[in-house]
Write an enzyme that holds these catalytic residues in place. Sequence first.
Site, PDB file in Angstrom:
ATOM      1  N   SER A 185       0.787  -1.232   0.000  1.00  0.00           N
ATOM      2  CA  SER A 185       0.000   0.000   0.000  1.00  0.00           C
ATOM      3  C   SER A 185       0.818   1.279   0.000  1.00  0.00           C
ATOM      4  O   SER A 185       0.315   2.325  -0.395  1.00  0.00           O
ATOM      5  CB  SER A 185      -0.935   0.007   1.217  1.00  0.00           C
ATOM      6  N   HIS A 213      -5.519  -4.040  -0.959  1.00  0.00           N
ATOM      7  CA  HIS A 213      -5.459  -3.029  -2.014  1.00  0.00           C
ATOM      8  C   HIS A 213      -5.523  -3.624  -3.415  1.00  0.00           C
ATOM      9  O   HIS A 213      -5.414  -2.898  -4.399  1.00  0.00           O
ATOM     10  CB  HIS A 213      -4.188  -2.190  -1.858  1.00  0.00           C
ATOM     11  N   LYS A 243     -12.213  -0.823   1.103  1.00  0.00           N
ATOM     12  CA  LYS A 243     -11.452   0.013   0.166  1.00  0.00           C
ATOM     13  C   LYS A 243     -12.216   0.090  -1.157  1.00  0.00           C
ATOM     14  O   LYS A 243     -13.182   0.829  -1.263  1.00  0.00           O
ATOM     15  CB  LYS A 243     -10.022  -0.511   0.046  1.00  0.00           C
TER      16      LYS A 243
END
Length: 395
Positions: A185, A213, A243
């Site tokens: 990340s 991610h 996310k």
Amino acid sequence: MSEVLQTYLRENLDDLKQKGLLNSIDVLEDHNGPIIKINGQEMINLASNNYLGFASRDELKDADMAATKKWGVGAGAVRPINGTLMIHKELEEKIAQFKGTEAAIAFQSGFNCNMGAISAVMTKKDAILSDELNHASIIDGCRLSGAKIIRVKHQDMDDLRQKAKEATESGLYEKIMYITDGVFSMDGDVANLPEAVKVAEEYNLITYVDDAHGSGVMGHGKGTVKHFGLQDKIDFQMGTLSKAIGVVGGYVAGTKELIEWLKARGRPFLFSTSLTPGASAACIASLDLIMDHPEYVDQLWDNAKYFKENLERIGFTLSKSDTPITPVILGDENKTQQFSNKLIENGVYVKPIVYPTVPLGTGRIRNMPMRTHTKEMLDQAITVYEKVGKELDLI
């Protein structure tokens, strides 16, 4: 307050401030979209993990409200007692479909997913080979397990092979796991899963990929494991629902036996109240959108490519990112804080990323382009970057 505690807090907070390591926490006055408002100022938002812009999407809000009206605002209990509602079962079935696995388990967050899943399988009789840049939740999950933690140089497959060989031949461990982020990340690089799988097969390692991610971003949205076509080679596919998915929660996808074991031994699953019905329904709606509209992921990547190319054009140094994550590397922590403050003053909201999130001397501004940014928004942000960069002699 205890005088000892007060002295400790005051001295250490002052130390963080002097070193440029104490971040402020801003309060948003509207939803976390491509434009946000803080203290009455509208700014282009480049700090969010809301990759696809789903956090405020109508389909998710409608699903949340409908489920809340039907099931209530909370599950009312932990999952093994009577906190498992039909909507939780539907969510786990949807995650398994999305990830291409036999089954899945949903946790309340990505962080406690790693805390619960790693320690449910690994013990003090085992060893974990962990990439040195793995997320804090992986590190804490490994520590909680009691297993021997063996740090592997970042993305160094030769080091992984050597340490796997040493751990295996030592005869000290019952099981050995290799654990890595799918997408890192802070730099945006992608794990070398094909080579890692070769090492894992050679030394009979358990494989665990934290794809927080990568889910909704890599592999046409299905994740980094899908990107490499390794669904049948990775034992644990972990991800978040907060996310790109846009809601909250975490999950592990894998075999039916693995998920059955995690439901029996995953402590956050056993001892913390379930995801809310509304959040569960919103996650299902989000996963359906990603599967039905692959063009959404394409739009995210197009924006990221455009933004990166223009930042490099005006003279900024970016990390070698293979994903939409776009870090501008500055190094010095105080300079990073100053640059962030100036960008915010000029209407571009970004946050400084400094120690302990990244190593000392590697401060950066991490930009997170979203699918919902227009080219006009990105052009405006690039103009501000150039203006402030020249004012501070950074370009």
